[in-house]
Design a protein around this motif. Structure first.
Motif, PDB file in Angstrom:
ATOM      1  N   PRO A 240       0.844  -1.190  -0.081  1.00  0.00           N
ATOM      2  CA  PRO A 240       0.218  -0.127  -0.140  1.00  0.00           C
ATOM      3  C   PRO A 240       0.853   1.181  -0.118  1.00  0.00           C
ATOM      4  CG  PRO A 240      -0.120  -1.089   2.246  1.00  0.00           C
ATOM      5  CD  PRO A 240       0.555  -2.046   1.270  1.00  0.00           C
ATOM      6  N   THR A 241       2.110   1.121   0.654  1.00  0.00           N
ATOM      7  CA  THR A 241       2.976   2.458   0.388  1.00  0.00           C
ATOM      8  C   THR A 241       4.394   1.957   0.635  1.00  0.00           C
ATOM      9  OG1 THR A 241       3.278   4.601   1.310  1.00  0.00           O
ATOM     10  CG2 THR A 241       2.894   2.728   2.923  1.00  0.00           C
TER      11      THR A 241
ATOM     12  N   TYR B 205       8.156   3.110   4.890  1.00  0.00           N
ATOM     13  CA  TYR B 205       6.929   3.111   5.915  1.00  0.00           C
ATOM     14  C   TYR B 205       7.848   2.459   7.314  1.00  0.00           C
ATOM     15  CZ  TYR B 205       6.373  -1.667   4.430  1.00  0.00           C
ATOM     16  OH  TYR B 205       6.511  -3.003   3.990  1.00  0.00           O
TER      17      TYR B 205
ATOM     18  N   VAL C   6       0.020   6.811  -1.507  1.00  0.00           N
ATOM     19  CA  VAL C   6      -0.796   5.231  -1.274  1.00  0.00           C
ATOM     20  C   VAL C   6      -1.197   4.894  -2.519  1.00  0.00           C
ATOM     21  CG1 VAL C   6      -2.879   4.499   0.054  1.00  0.00           C
ATOM     22  CG2 VAL C   6      -1.217   6.483   1.131  1.00  0.00           C
ATOM     23  N   LYS C   7      -1.250   3.341  -2.564  1.00  0.00           N
ATOM     24  CA  LYS C   7      -1.420   2.747  -4.011  1.00  0.00           C
ATOM     25  C   LYS C   7      -2.417   1.366  -3.531  1.00  0.00           C
ATOM     26  CE  LYS C   7       3.639   3.160  -5.056  1.00  0.00           C
ATOM     27  NZ  LYS C   7       4.496   2.472  -5.358  1.00  0.00           N
TER      28      LYS C   7
ATOM     29  N   TYR D 210      -8.431   2.520   3.541  1.00  0.00           N
ATOM     30  CA  TYR D 210      -7.184   3.470   3.517  1.00  0.00           C
ATOM     31  C   TYR D 210      -7.774   4.766   4.239  1.00  0.00           C
ATOM     32  CZ  TYR D 210      -5.528   0.717  -0.550  1.00  0.00           C
ATOM     33  OH  TYR D 210      -4.994  -0.237  -1.365  1.00  0.00           O
TER      34      TYR D 210
ATOM     35  N   LEU E  40      -5.892   9.598   5.405  1.00  0.00           N
ATOM     36  CA  LEU E  40      -5.189  10.362   4.100  1.00  0.00           C
ATOM     37  C   LEU E  40      -5.099  11.673   4.393  1.00  0.00           C
ATOM     38  CD1 LEU E  40      -6.753   8.022   1.554  1.00  0.00           C
ATOM     39  CD2 LEU E  40      -4.941   7.635   2.752  1.00  0.00           C
TER      40      LEU E  40
ATOM     41  N   THR F 193      -1.635   4.790  -7.718  1.00  0.00           N
ATOM     42  CA  THR F 193      -1.869   5.829  -6.552  1.00  0.00           C
ATOM     43  C   THR F 193      -3.096   6.355  -6.466  1.00  0.00           C
ATOM     44  OG1 THR F 193       0.588   6.268  -6.654  1.00  0.00           O
ATOM     45  CG2 THR F 193      -0.882   7.847  -5.547  1.00  0.00           C
TER      46      THR F 193
ATOM     47  N   ARG G 293      -2.684  10.022  -0.425  1.00  0.00           N
ATOM     48  CA  ARG G 293      -1.539  10.449   0.150  1.00  0.00           C
ATOM     49  C   ARG G 293      -1.671  10.221   1.615  1.00  0.00           C
ATOM     50  NH1 ARG G 293       2.516  11.416  -3.900  1.00  0.00           N
ATOM     51  NH2 ARG G 293       1.491  12.423  -5.704  1.00  0.00           N
ATOM     52  N   VAL G 294      -0.576   9.877   2.510  1.00  0.00           N
ATOM     53  CA  VAL G 294      -0.316   9.544   3.653  1.00  0.00           C
ATOM     54  C   VAL G 294      -0.634  10.898   4.319  1.00  0.00           C
ATOM     55  CG1 VAL G 294       0.801   9.018   5.782  1.00  0.00           C
ATOM     56  CG2 VAL G 294       1.230   7.655   3.533  1.00  0.00           C
TER      57      VAL G 294
ATOM     58  N   LEU H 180      -0.557   5.542   7.536  1.00  0.00           N
ATOM     59  CA  LEU H 180      -1.724   5.005   6.974  1.00  0.00           C
ATOM     60  C   LEU H 180      -2.237   4.037   7.623  1.00  0.00           C
ATOM     61  CD1 LEU H 180      -3.539   4.193   4.439  1.00  0.00           C
ATOM     62  CD2 LEU H 180      -1.773   2.812   3.391  1.00  0.00           C
TER      63      LEU H 180
ATOM     64  N   LEU I 210      -4.447   0.744   7.676  1.00  0.00           N
ATOM     65  CA  LEU I 210      -4.849  -0.003   6.557  1.00  0.00           C
ATOM     66  C   LEU I 210      -5.769  -1.079   7.281  1.00  0.00           C
ATOM     67  CD1 LEU I 210      -4.886  -0.748   3.501  1.00  0.00           C
ATOM     68  CD2 LEU I 210      -3.080  -2.296   4.334  1.00  0.00           C
TER      69      LEU I 210
END
Length: 337
Positions: A212-213, A216, A247-248, A280, A283, A298, A301-302, A313, A315
């Motif tokens: 997801p990112t 980290y 964030v993906k 998510y 954000l 993407t 964003r965090v 993030l 999750l």
């Protein structure tokens, strides 16, 4: 009465002239020279009878008187086979050279015949006894041979049975070993196939799934208890990262929700093809709020919005309305977290 042949009688004196009768060596002589003595049948009784007959013949018709009243008489005692007893002293005694020889031969023949018969009987009995002994010995030998053969056959059967048993046990053990080896090989092959399939699956999933990112640090894991969470425990996995970190999407799917969500701050919900929802949260911004997205694309964003202590993030992974451990789920997709 005439005197028997072979016996000489002296002139008989008158009745008053008899004196003591005492035969001497001169008065008792053999008529034919050599005195023959043969085996007497009948023992002492027959010898006494023969002697008595001779005395009666010597005395003659004048009767038997005591030895005191008679004169000395020369007596020649004949050989026993020459004297045949045929009746009383008065008329049954016969003795002659010709007849004596015939009687001798007949008596000898009879004796020989009797002895031969007895010998034959003894021989027959001996032969019968010998036959029985030989038959018994042969029977015993046959029984011993039969017993030996039976014992040999039994020993051979026991040896054959033991050998067959040993071969059977060896074959059974060999079959068991082969079966175990085959089972082990099959198990190893299955494990190898499973491992290979898992590797292929993970490789495939690795191409279909994404973290997801990046850059980290994991700070709070799923299930940790605490008063900071309304449910009493942490329901997701926290990836601490600087604000603005991309964030993906973890897999291809569609965005079903995007916006403010109270304590979660700004939140995007991504629903995958199998119905699994990925949340998510916290954000700082949202790049895609609807539609389909691909793995690794993407979507935001965090940030540090909502109930937080710093940028990260949060999750969550939900399926059927229930949460599950995000770390385990990501690893099951072939991702290294």
């Amino acid at each position: 009465m005439p005197a028997p042949e072979g016996i000489e009688l002296q002139e008989q004196p008158t009745a008053g002239a008899w004196g003591e009768w005492n035969p001497t060596e001169d008065s008792a002589r053999s008529l034919r020279g050599k005195h023959r003595v043969v085996k007497q049948r009948g023992g002492l009784a027959r010898s006494s009878t023969v002697l008595g007959v001779g005395v009666i013949a010597a005395v003659g018709a004048g009767g038997i008187a005591t030895a005191q009243d008679r004169p000395q008489v020369a007596i020649s005692i004949p050989s026993l086979p020459d004297l045949v007893i045929g009746g009383t002293a008065g008329g049954g005694a016969h003795h002659a050279d010709a007849h004596g020889s015939a009687a001798d031969a007949e008596d000898s023949s009879n004796a020989t015949g009797i002895i031969a018969q007895q010998a034959d009987r003894h021989a027959d009995a001996g032969q019968a006894l010998l036959g029985r002994i030989l038959q018994q010995a042969e029977s015993q030998e046959s029984a011993a041979a039969a017993q030996a053969r039976a014992e040999a056959e039994r020993a051979a059967q026991e040896a054959a049975a033991a050998e067959a048993k040993a071969k059977k046990e060896a074959a059974e053990q060999e079959a068991a070993d082969a079966r175990l080896a085959a089972e082990k090989a099959a198990k190893e092959a299955q494990e190898a196939a499973d491992a290979k399939a898992e590797q292929e699956r993970l490789a495939k999933l690795a191409g279909s799934y994404s973290l997801p990112t990046s850059a980290y640090t994991l700070t709070s894991h799923y299930g940790v208890a605490g008063s900071m969470w309304s449910s009493g425990y942490h329901t997701g996995l926290d990836f601490a990262a600087p604000t603005g970190t991309p964030v993906k999407a973890v897999a291809g799917g569609k965005i079903t929700s995007a916006g403010w969500s109270g304590a979660y701050g700004y939140r995007i919900v991504l629903e995958l093809e199998d119905g699994t929802e990925i949340w998510y949260c916290h954000l700082s911004s949202m790049s895609v709020t609807s539609g389909s997205v691909g793995a690794g694309e993407t979507i935001g964003r965090v940030g540090a919005t909502g109930n937080v202590t710093g940028p990260h993030l949060h999750l969550e992974v939900r399926k059927g309305g229930s949460t599950m451990d995000p770390l385990a789920w990501l690893e099951s997709k072939g991702l290294t977290v």
